[in-house]
Design a protein around this motif. Sequence first.
Motif, PDB file in Angstrom:
ATOM      1  N   GLU A  13       0.830  -1.208   0.000  1.00 19.22           N
ATOM      2  CA  GLU A  13       0.000   0.000   0.000  1.00 19.22           C
ATOM      3  C   GLU A  13       0.867   1.261   0.000  1.00 19.22           C
ATOM      4  N   PHE A  14       1.881   1.267   0.888  1.00 16.33           N
ATOM      5  CA  PHE A  14       2.641   2.512   1.030  1.00 16.33           C
ATOM      6  C   PHE A  14       3.587   2.745  -0.140  1.00 16.33           C
ATOM      7  N   GLY A  15       4.096   1.620  -0.692  1.00 16.41           N
ATOM      8  CA  GLY A  15       4.915   1.744  -1.897  1.00 16.41           C
ATOM      9  C   GLY A  15       4.104   2.327  -3.039  1.00 16.41           C
ATOM     10  N   LEU A  16       2.878   1.839  -3.170  1.00  8.51           N
ATOM     11  CA  LEU A  16       2.010   2.343  -4.241  1.00  8.51           C
ATOM     12  C   LEU A  16       1.702   3.819  -4.004  1.00  8.51           C
ATOM     13  N   ILE A  17       1.344   4.170  -2.760  1.00  5.75           N
ATOM     14  CA  ILE A  17       1.028   5.578  -2.462  1.00  5.75           C
ATOM     15  C   ILE A  17       2.221   6.469  -2.828  1.00  5.75           C
ATOM     16  N   ASP A  18       3.437   5.989  -2.506  1.00  8.75           N
ATOM     17  CA  ASP A  18       4.637   6.775  -2.856  1.00  8.75           C
ATOM     18  C   ASP A  18       4.740   7.006  -4.351  1.00  8.75           C
ATOM     19  N   SER A  35       0.130  19.389   1.489  1.00 13.84           N
ATOM     20  CA  SER A  35      -0.496  18.444   0.567  1.00 13.84           C
ATOM     21  C   SER A  35      -0.401  17.010   1.095  1.00 13.84           C
ATOM     22  N   ILE A  36      -0.127  16.061   0.224  1.00 15.33           N
ATOM     23  CA  ILE A  36      -0.068  14.645   0.603  1.00 15.33           C
ATOM     24  C   ILE A  36       1.042  14.397   1.625  1.00 15.33           C
ATOM     25  N   GLY A  37       0.793  13.468   2.556  1.00 14.51           N
ATOM     26  CA  GLY A  37       1.850  13.063   3.469  1.00 14.51           C
ATOM     27  C   GLY A  37       1.468  13.160   4.930  1.00 14.51           C
ATOM     28  N   ASP A  38       0.355  13.801   5.209  1.00 12.35           N
ATOM     29  CA  ASP A  38      -0.084  13.858   6.606  1.00 12.35           C
ATOM     30  C   ASP A  38      -1.450  13.190   6.707  1.00 12.35           C
ATOM     31  N   ASP A  39      -2.079  13.332   7.876  1.00 13.45           N
ATOM     32  CA  ASP A  39      -3.383  12.696   8.033  1.00 13.45           C
ATOM     33  C   ASP A  39      -4.436  13.386   7.175  1.00 13.45           C
ATOM     34  N   ALA A  40      -4.223  14.648   6.873  1.00 12.46           N
ATOM     35  CA  ALA A  40      -5.143  15.385   6.009  1.00 12.46           C
ATOM     36  C   ALA A  40      -4.388  16.554   5.389  1.00 12.46           C
ATOM     37  N   VAL A  97      -9.126  15.285  -3.912  1.00 10.83           N
ATOM     38  CA  VAL A  97      -8.582  14.064  -3.313  1.00 10.83           C
ATOM     39  C   VAL A  97      -9.115  12.871  -4.113  1.00 10.83           C
ATOM     40  N   VAL A  98      -8.310  11.842  -4.212  1.00 13.88           N
ATOM     41  CA  VAL A  98      -8.629  10.707  -5.063  1.00 13.88           C
ATOM     42  C   VAL A  98      -8.540   9.416  -4.256  1.00 13.88           C
ATOM     43  N   ALA A  99      -9.635   8.669  -4.169  1.00 16.55           N
ATOM     44  CA  ALA A  99      -9.576   7.371  -3.501  1.00 16.55           C
ATOM     45  C   ALA A  99      -9.731   6.282  -4.548  1.00 16.55           C
ATOM     46  N   ILE A 100      -8.883   5.259  -4.469  1.00 14.53           N
ATOM     47  CA  ILE A 100      -8.975   4.170  -5.446  1.00 14.53           C
ATOM     48  C   ILE A 100      -9.070   2.820  -4.731  1.00 14.53           C
ATOM     49  N   GLY A 101      -9.896   1.947  -5.309  1.00  9.42           N
ATOM     50  CA  GLY A 101      -9.955   0.555  -4.876  1.00  9.42           C
ATOM     51  C   GLY A 101      -9.494  -0.292  -6.050  1.00  9.42           C
ATOM     52  N   VAL A 114      -3.433   5.787 -15.061  1.00 10.49           N
ATOM     53  CA  VAL A 114      -4.674   6.455 -14.637  1.00 10.49           C
ATOM     54  C   VAL A 114      -4.299   7.766 -13.946  1.00 10.49           C
ATOM     55  N   TYR A 115      -3.269   7.726 -13.096  1.00  7.34           N
ATOM     56  CA  TYR A 115      -2.837   8.945 -12.396  1.00  7.34           C
ATOM     57  C   TYR A 115      -2.301   9.995 -13.352  1.00  7.34           C
ATOM     58  N   ARG A 116      -1.648   9.548 -14.429  1.00  6.46           N
ATOM     59  CA  ARG A 116      -1.187  10.521 -15.428  1.00  6.46           C
ATOM     60  C   ARG A 116      -2.392  11.226 -16.049  1.00  6.46           C
ATOM     61  N   VAL A 130      -4.406  16.619  -3.562  1.00  4.51           N
ATOM     62  CA  VAL A 130      -3.778  16.863  -2.256  1.00  4.51           C
ATOM     63  C   VAL A 130      -3.965  15.711  -1.281  1.00  4.51           C
ATOM     64  N   GLY A 131      -4.451  14.583  -1.772  1.00  2.36           N
ATOM     65  CA  GLY A 131      -4.608  13.445  -0.880  1.00  2.36           C
ATOM     66  C   GLY A 131      -5.466  12.383  -1.505  1.00  2.36           C
ATOM     67  N   GLY A 132      -5.703  11.334  -0.737  1.00  2.50           N
ATOM     68  CA  GLY A 132      -6.520  10.252  -1.253  1.00  2.50           C
ATOM     69  C   GLY A 132      -6.503   9.064  -0.330  1.00  2.50           C
ATOM     70  N   ASP A 133      -6.917   7.938  -0.849  1.00  2.00           N
ATOM     71  CA  ASP A 133      -6.904   6.711  -0.072  1.00  2.00           C
ATOM     72  C   ASP A 133      -6.714   5.559  -1.050  1.00  2.00           C
ATOM     73  N   THR A 134      -6.078   4.498  -0.588  1.00  2.00           N
ATOM     74  CA  THR A 134      -5.741   3.383  -1.466  1.00  2.00           C
ATOM     75  C   THR A 134      -6.133   2.088  -0.775  1.00  2.00           C
ATOM     76  N   VAL A 135      -7.048   1.357  -1.372  1.00  2.00           N
ATOM     77  CA  VAL A 135      -7.508   0.110  -0.748  1.00  2.00           C
ATOM     78  C   VAL A 135      -7.605  -1.007  -1.774  1.00  2.00           C
TER      79      VAL A 135
HETATM   80  P1  ADP Z   1      -4.358   7.471   6.648  1.00  2.00           P
HETATM   81  O1  ADP Z   1      -3.964   6.172   7.264  1.00  2.00           O
HETATM   82  O2  ADP Z   1      -4.260   8.653   7.546  1.00  2.00           O
HETATM   83  O3  ADP Z   1      -5.646   7.377   5.876  1.00  2.00           O
HETATM   84  P2  ADP Z   1      -2.835   6.892   4.307  1.00  2.00           P
HETATM   85  O4  ADP Z   1      -1.693   6.023   4.683  1.00  2.00           O
HETATM   86  O5  ADP Z   1      -4.040   6.262   3.707  1.00  2.00           O
HETATM   87  O6  ADP Z   1      -3.221   7.775   5.564  1.00  2.00           O
HETATM   88  O7  ADP Z   1      -2.320   8.018   3.335  1.00  2.00           O
HETATM   89  C1  ADP Z   1      -1.111   8.701   3.550  1.00  2.00           C
HETATM   90  C2  ADP Z   1      -1.087   9.951   2.744  1.00  2.00           C
HETATM   91  O8  ADP Z   1      -1.137   9.619   1.355  1.00  2.00           O
HETATM   92  C3  ADP Z   1      -2.273  10.865   3.023  1.00  2.00           C
HETATM   93  O9  ADP Z   1      -1.830  12.199   2.913  1.00  2.00           O
HETATM   94  C4  ADP Z   1      -3.234  10.536   1.900  1.00  2.00           C
HETATM   95  O10 ADP Z   1      -4.070  11.626   1.598  1.00  2.00           O
HETATM   96  C5  ADP Z   1      -2.286  10.183   0.763  1.00  2.00           C
HETATM   97  N1  ADP Z   1      -2.841   9.174  -0.179  1.00  2.00           N
HETATM   98  C6  ADP Z   1      -3.181   7.902   0.098  1.00  2.00           C
HETATM   99  N2  ADP Z   1      -3.631   7.257  -1.000  1.00  2.00           N
HETATM  100  C7  ADP Z   1      -3.567   8.156  -2.006  1.00  2.00           C
HETATM  101  C8  ADP Z   1      -3.895   8.124  -3.387  1.00  2.00           C
HETATM  102  N3  ADP Z   1      -4.414   7.043  -3.983  1.00  2.00           N
HETATM  103  N4  ADP Z   1      -3.706   9.263  -4.124  1.00  2.00           N
HETATM  104  C9  ADP Z   1      -3.228  10.361  -3.547  1.00  2.00           C
HETATM  105  N5  ADP Z   1      -2.889  10.467  -2.267  1.00  2.00           N
HETATM  106  C10 ADP Z   1      -3.058   9.383  -1.492  1.00  2.00           C
END
Ligand code: ADP
Length: 329
Positions: A13-18, A35-40, A97-101, A114-116, A130-135
């Motif tokens: 998950e974290f490698g992909l987020i990076d 922007s990205i990298g904190d809890d919000a 913000v972008v969340a992907i499953g 897709v991100y490009r 500026v953020g998102g979630d990856t599941v």
């Molecule tokens: P949390 O556990 O607080 O939800 P995450 O580990 O999910 O944090 O996310 C870490 C950081 O990466 C956050 O700033 C989040 O917004 C960002 N992030 C996570 N997934 C994505 C994504 N698919 N696209 C862009 N930013 C993302």
Amino acid sequence: MSTRRPSLSWLGEFGLIDELTRLTSPRTSRHVIHSIGDDAAVLRMKPGRDVVFTTDMLVEGVHFNRDWSGARDIGWKAMVSNLSDIAAMNAQPTSAVVAIGVPENTPVAWIKDVYRGFRAAAARYGAPIVGGDTVRSPQSIVISIAMLGEVKRNHAVLRSGARPGDVIIVSGELGRCAAALDALKQSAGVTSLRSPLFRKFHRPLPRFDILESLRKYRVRLTSMIDISDGLVSELHHLATSSSVRCVIDPLLVPFTTALQTYARRQKQSVIEWALHSGEEYELLMTCSPRYLRALGNIDDVTIIGTVVRGEGVVDVSGEELIPRGFKHF
Ligand code: ADP
Ligand code: MG
């Protein structure tokens, strides 16, 4: 040179987020403090502005299909559907913000593409990610984008402001997306996917340019909605929200000559396509007839009807126009 293609389970998950974070637009702007990298993310809004906030979700097999669209096109279109909602409020986008499953076997290269697509659309219209979630998702890909925008205080244009006497205007031309979908369904058009007929299906544009022209000529809209489900369907939304009746002339609804030629060849009605085509992301608007002259100066807008007292949507002969747009349920 390494030819290793990392899989999702290898990256984690974290490698992909990076990897994905590297594919987002600049980290800070006047709106984005963190922007990205904190809890919000931390954003700063200008005083004297109202905030608009929207979200749109796309599910593989319902909204897109990996056989029909490339990854970049899918990303572009997902971002544009949010941008267009912001445009339809008369606002400017500020961040997303972008969340992907994703299923475990999804190629990382595909997700990055897709991100490009996201980045191209988001950067073009000034909406940094500026953020998102990856599941993990068991079967299909899910993309959910939320977007913030801003508009001068009390200048948001709602669906509910149309008044009897107003004219009804539409931007651009309609129908190409229905034609593209039709061709894809009969897999008749795969080789011509890059033709102008299909360009709009893959790369629609949010119409911020129209809003700019309207501002330039000081046209004040009374109501607005973007065309995501189809013109007739959106007219019904306007009519209901504004408690008015919309009268349009289907013969005035704009379409391209290329589409007309294609429709003839396919023995389809170009007007039906124009009336019901979805995912066009054009703007449907109303304003007072006092702006008719100003509207004459603006390229790419067409007057298609008028607002009267009553309810529903009819053509000039009084015949009811029934929505045929996509319905989820
Ligand atoms: P949390 O556990 O607080 O939800 P995450 O580990 O999910 O944090 O996310 C870490 C950081 O990466 C956050 O700033 C989040 O917004 C960002 N992030 C996570 N997934 C994505 C994504 N698919 N696209 C862009 N930013 C993302
Ligand atoms: Mg998270």
